[in-house]
Structures are given as C-alpha cells and as structure tokens.
Design a protein around this motif. Structure first.
Motif, PDB file in Angstrom:
ATOM      1  N   GLU A 197       0.819  -1.212   0.000  1.00 55.63           N
ATOM      2  CA  GLU A 197       0.000   0.000   0.000  1.00 55.63           C
ATOM      3  C   GLU A 197       0.854   1.265   0.000  1.00 55.63           C
ATOM      4  O   GLU A 197       0.508   2.261  -0.640  1.00 55.63           O
ATOM      5  CB  GLU A 197      -0.913  -0.008   1.235  1.00 55.63           C
ATOM      6  N   ARG A 198       2.002   1.213   0.656  1.00 52.95           N
ATOM      7  CA  ARG A 198       2.848   2.402   0.730  1.00 52.95           C
ATOM      8  C   ARG A 198       3.389   2.813  -0.635  1.00 52.95           C
ATOM      9  O   ARG A 198       3.781   3.970  -0.826  1.00 52.95           O
ATOM     10  CB  ARG A 198       4.021   2.149   1.683  1.00 52.95           C
ATOM     11  N   ASP A 199       3.414   1.896  -1.576  1.00 56.44           N
ATOM     12  CA  ASP A 199       3.974   2.202  -2.891  1.00 56.44           C
ATOM     13  C   ASP A 199       3.010   2.975  -3.770  1.00 56.44           C
ATOM     14  O   ASP A 199       3.334   3.307  -4.906  1.00 56.44           O
ATOM     15  CB  ASP A 199       4.390   0.906  -3.600  1.00 56.44           C
ATOM     16  N   HIS A 200       1.809   3.272  -3.278  1.00 59.45           N
ATOM     17  CA  HIS A 200       0.858   4.047  -4.075  1.00 59.45           C
ATOM     18  C   HIS A 200       1.105   5.555  -3.946  1.00 59.45           C
ATOM     19  O   HIS A 200       0.417   6.337  -4.599  1.00 59.45           O
ATOM     20  CB  HIS A 200      -0.573   3.700  -3.671  1.00 59.45           C
ATOM     21  N   ALA A 201       2.064   5.935  -3.118  1.00 57.79           N
ATOM     22  CA  ALA A 201       2.414   7.352  -3.013  1.00 57.79           C
ATOM     23  C   ALA A 201       3.103   7.815  -4.287  1.00 57.79           C
ATOM     24  O   ALA A 201       3.826   7.061  -4.925  1.00 57.79           O
ATOM     25  CB  ALA A 201       3.330   7.568  -1.807  1.00 57.79           C
ATOM     26  N   GLN A 202       2.856   9.066  -4.679  1.00 61.87           N
ATOM     27  CA  GLN A 202       3.471   9.657  -5.867  1.00 61.87           C
ATOM     28  C   GLN A 202       3.237   8.797  -7.122  1.00 61.87           C
ATOM     29  O   GLN A 202       4.128   8.614  -7.942  1.00 61.87           O
ATOM     30  CB  GLN A 202       4.972   9.883  -5.663  1.00 61.87           C
ATOM     31  N   GLU A 203       2.014   8.287  -7.264  1.00 60.70           N
ATOM     32  CA  GLU A 203       1.737   7.399  -8.398  1.00 60.70           C
ATOM     33  C   GLU A 203       1.942   8.086  -9.744  1.00 60.70           C
ATOM     34  O   GLU A 203       2.537   7.505 -10.657  1.00 60.70           O
ATOM     35  CB  GLU A 203       0.308   6.852  -8.310  1.00 60.70           C
ATOM     36  N   ASP A 204       1.446   9.313  -9.877  1.00 63.14           N
ATOM     37  CA  ASP A 204       1.591  10.023 -11.147  1.00 63.14           C
ATOM     38  C   ASP A 204       3.057  10.249 -11.481  1.00 63.14           C
ATOM     39  O   ASP A 204       3.482  10.061 -12.627  1.00 63.14           O
ATOM     40  CB  ASP A 204       0.855  11.363 -11.104  1.00 63.14           C
ATOM     41  N   GLU A 205       3.832  10.652 -10.481  1.00 63.24           N
ATOM     42  CA  GLU A 205       5.255  10.889 -10.698  1.00 63.24           C
ATOM     43  C   GLU A 205       5.962   9.597 -11.103  1.00 63.24           C
ATOM     44  O   GLU A 205       6.803   9.587 -12.022  1.00 63.24           O
ATOM     45  CB  GLU A 205       5.905  11.459  -9.438  1.00 63.24           C
ATOM     46  N   LYS A 206       5.623   8.504 -10.434  1.00 70.09           N
ATOM     47  CA  LYS A 206       6.270   7.222 -10.743  1.00 70.09           C
ATOM     48  C   LYS A 206       5.924   6.752 -12.149  1.00 70.09           C
ATOM     49  O   LYS A 206       6.774   6.167 -12.851  1.00 70.09           O
ATOM     50  CB  LYS A 206       5.859   6.169  -9.708  1.00 70.09           C
ATOM     51  N   GLU A 207       4.705   6.999 -12.572  1.00 74.08           N
ATOM     52  CA  GLU A 207       4.306   6.621 -13.927  1.00 74.08           C
ATOM     53  C   GLU A 207       5.111   7.421 -14.950  1.00 74.08           C
ATOM     54  O   GLU A 207       5.596   6.872 -15.951  1.00 74.08           O
ATOM     55  CB  GLU A 207       2.814   6.861 -14.113  1.00 74.08           C
ATOM     56  N   ARG A 208       5.267   8.710 -14.713  1.00 73.53           N
ATOM     57  CA  ARG A 208       6.050   9.541 -15.638  1.00 73.53           C
ATOM     58  C   ARG A 208       7.522   9.125 -15.643  1.00 73.53           C
ATOM     59  O   ARG A 208       8.159   9.093 -16.700  1.00 73.53           O
ATOM     60  CB  ARG A 208       5.929  11.028 -15.255  1.00 73.53           C
ATOM     61  N   ILE A 209       8.037   8.814 -14.466  1.00 67.04           N
ATOM     62  CA  ILE A 209       9.431   8.382 -14.376  1.00 67.04           C
ATOM     63  C   ILE A 209       9.636   7.085 -15.155  1.00 67.04           C
ATOM     64  O   ILE A 209      10.624   6.935 -15.893  1.00 67.04           O
ATOM     65  CB  ILE A 209       9.841   8.212 -12.901  1.00 67.04           C
ATOM     66  N   ALA A 210       8.713   6.141 -15.006  1.00 67.25           N
ATOM     67  CA  ALA A 210       8.830   4.873 -15.728  1.00 67.25           C
ATOM     68  C   ALA A 210       8.809   5.091 -17.236  1.00 67.25           C
ATOM     69  O   ALA A 210       9.594   4.486 -17.987  1.00 67.25           O
ATOM     70  CB  ALA A 210       7.715   3.915 -15.304  1.00 67.25           C
ATOM     71  N   ARG A 211       7.916   5.959 -17.692  1.00 67.44           N
ATOM     72  CA  ARG A 211       7.825   6.238 -19.134  1.00 67.44           C
ATOM     73  C   ARG A 211       9.099   6.915 -19.647  1.00 67.44           C
ATOM     74  O   ARG A 211       9.562   6.638 -20.760  1.00 67.44           O
ATOM     75  CB  ARG A 211       6.595   7.082 -19.437  1.00 67.44           C
ATOM     76  N   ALA A 212       9.679   7.792 -18.830  1.00 73.11           N
ATOM     77  CA  ALA A 212      10.934   8.440 -19.228  1.00 73.11           C
ATOM     78  C   ALA A 212      12.079   7.425 -19.247  1.00 73.11           C
ATOM     79  O   ALA A 212      12.953   7.471 -20.127  1.00 73.11           O
ATOM     80  CB  ALA A 212      11.257   9.588 -18.276  1.00 73.11           C
ATOM     81  N   ALA A 213      12.070   6.507 -18.288  1.00 75.61           N
ATOM     82  CA  ALA A 213      13.127   5.494 -18.230  1.00 75.61           C
ATOM     83  C   ALA A 213      13.094   4.575 -19.447  1.00 75.61           C
ATOM     84  O   ALA A 213      14.146   4.133 -19.925  1.00 75.61           O
ATOM     85  CB  ALA A 213      12.995   4.679 -16.943  1.00 75.61           C
ATOM     86  N   VAL A 214      11.900   4.293 -19.948  1.00 78.22           N
ATOM     87  CA  VAL A 214      11.772   3.423 -21.123  1.00 78.22           C
ATOM     88  C   VAL A 214      12.502   4.011 -22.331  1.00 78.22           C
ATOM     89  O   VAL A 214      13.031   3.278 -23.171  1.00 78.22           O
ATOM     90  CB  VAL A 214      10.275   3.173 -21.445  1.00 78.22           C
TER      91      VAL A 214
END
Length: 255
Positions: free
Chosen positions: A71-88
């Motif tokens: 559950e704690r990993d749901h913090a900053q979900e939008d930021e994490k999604e953008r980071i993942a897309r940039a990492a790709v």
C-alpha cells in the motif's frame, strides 16, 4: 469492418492475450498505426485496456500488478508513472539484457517494455516476475533467495551470488534515499547488498526515484553517486539538487 466492430475485436484480443502491439493490430485490421493508437485511446477511456509503450495491456494485468504492490507504494503514483515512461526511452533499439530491482517504479517500467523487441530480464522482484512471466517477448530469469514481505523481493547471499553470474546492459534500480554526500541508501543491509550487486553486474546503472527521496539518507549506503550513470526523477526536483548531482557526474532526467 466498422470502427465499433474493430474496437470490440481489439478489446477481446487484449483480454484474451493480455498484451498486444500496435504494429500487430495495424496489420491484423489493415489500418494505420495512427488509427490503432486512436482506437486504444478510446478503449482506455472506457477502461477496457491500458495503453503502454508500443501497445496495450489488459486491465486484468494492471489490477494484478497493483494488487501485488504494498500500500505504501501508491504514493506519488503520477510521478512514478512519468518516471517509468521516461526510463523506457533509455532502452536501446533491438532489445537487451536488463537487471530490474524491486520497487513500485521499476514494476511500472517492466509493464512498459516494448513488445516489438526481445528483452532478457533478470530480477529478484516477485511482482515483476509475475507480470513478465507470461509475455513471449521477455526471457525471464528469477533470482533465488529469501523473499522479504515488505518489498516482495528476494535477498540474501544466494541472491547476491546469483546476480554475480550475469552481465547486463542496463540495471534499473530504486532507492530509499539519494544525496551527494551519502550516495544511494536503504534501511536494510540485505536489500543494500542486492542493489550493490545489481550495479556491479551492469554496464550502465539507472536510478528511478521520485524527488521525495532526494536529500534522504538511510542507514545503509549501497552506492556512491558516481557509481551510477543516470537518475530519472520527476520535475519537482530542486534545481540546486539537480545541479549538484550533475556536478558529481550523474545525468539527471526530469520526467
């Protein structure tokens, strides 16, 4: 075939197979890739699938993925999604061998691996392995070790020893803290040992971390800033922090 019929066929195909590529859909339905992307956008708005880089995945896969994250990993979900897309975007064309660390951002990155390429993925993370195991474009190697409930990742001597047998093109890893003074750090010694081994077994190491981790210094340091090559973070990172990392030799990518 009418657009509505094509939409239904695409939704059924994604639901059955779990994942499809834009290029495959364009060929199957004899339409342009631009048309397919518009179709996928409409189907995503209806929550019938989720668009990813190069294609789409079923909502069942996304639900399974989210259910496996603490559950704690749901913090900053939008930021994490953008980071993942940039990492790709750092992935080379033609596929390569990847070491994927455990974490909520790395699991999002795993979900975005382009299906048009072949990837050899080595990971100690149970959620990543569960996500990638059914996919035909991924050759998966799951590392041994004791699985920690907190991170759902294998750790320990067996894990570190197994990582040392591999040589990867890229390692993507998370961190609980990153600063110029203390480097990259985490609270758990076994997690730190695993992360250190991932870095040592890769030609290039990429840290994926939201900006809330910047300036944080946890108990166990697993790498100095100069031991990694790229930091992919979100655009809320302070300019002074970004410049300090860059001065220390770290490329900073803002998502």
């Amino acid at each position: 075939m009418y657009a509505e019929e094509r939409h239904q066929a695409i939704a059924e195909l994604v639901a059955t197979r779990g994942r499809v590529a834009v290029t495959e859909l364009a060929s199957r339905f004899d339409v342009t890739t631009e048309t397919v992307r518009r179709d996928l956008s409409q189907l995503e708005r209806l929550k019938l699938l989720r668009r990813v880089h190069g294609g789409a995945v079923s909502m069942r896969s996304v639900t399974m993925l989210e259910a496996q994250l603490p559950e704690r990993d749901h913090a900053q979900e939008d930021e994490k999604e953008r980071i993942a897309r940039a990492a790709v975007t750092l992935l080379p064309e033609g596929g390569c061998t990847l070491l994927l660390d455990a974490g909520s951002t790395t699991v999002r990155l795993a979900a975005l691996l382009p299906p048009s390429e072949h990837w050899t993925v080595i990971t100690h993370a149970v959620p990543i392995a569960a996500l990638l195991a059914p996919l035909p474009h991924v050759e998966l190697h799951l590392l041994p070790g004791r699985v920690r409930p907190t991170t759902q990742a294998a750790v320990g001597h067996a894990t570190v020893e197994a990582i040392g047998q591999f040589r990867a093109d890229l390692a993507f890893l998370g961190t609980n803290g990153i600063s110029v003074r203390h480097g990259l750090s985490t609270p758990d010694p076994e997690e730190a040992a695993t992360k250190r081994a991932l870095i040592e077994s890769a030609q290039r190491a990429v840290v994926v971390s939201d900006a809330t981790k910047v300036g944080q210094e946890r108990t166990v340091r697993f790498a100095a800033v100069e031991d990694v090559d790229v930091l992919v973070t979100d655009d809320s990172i302070e300019e002074a922090d970004a410049k300090a990392f860059e001065a220390a030799g770290l490329d900073v990518v803002r998502a």
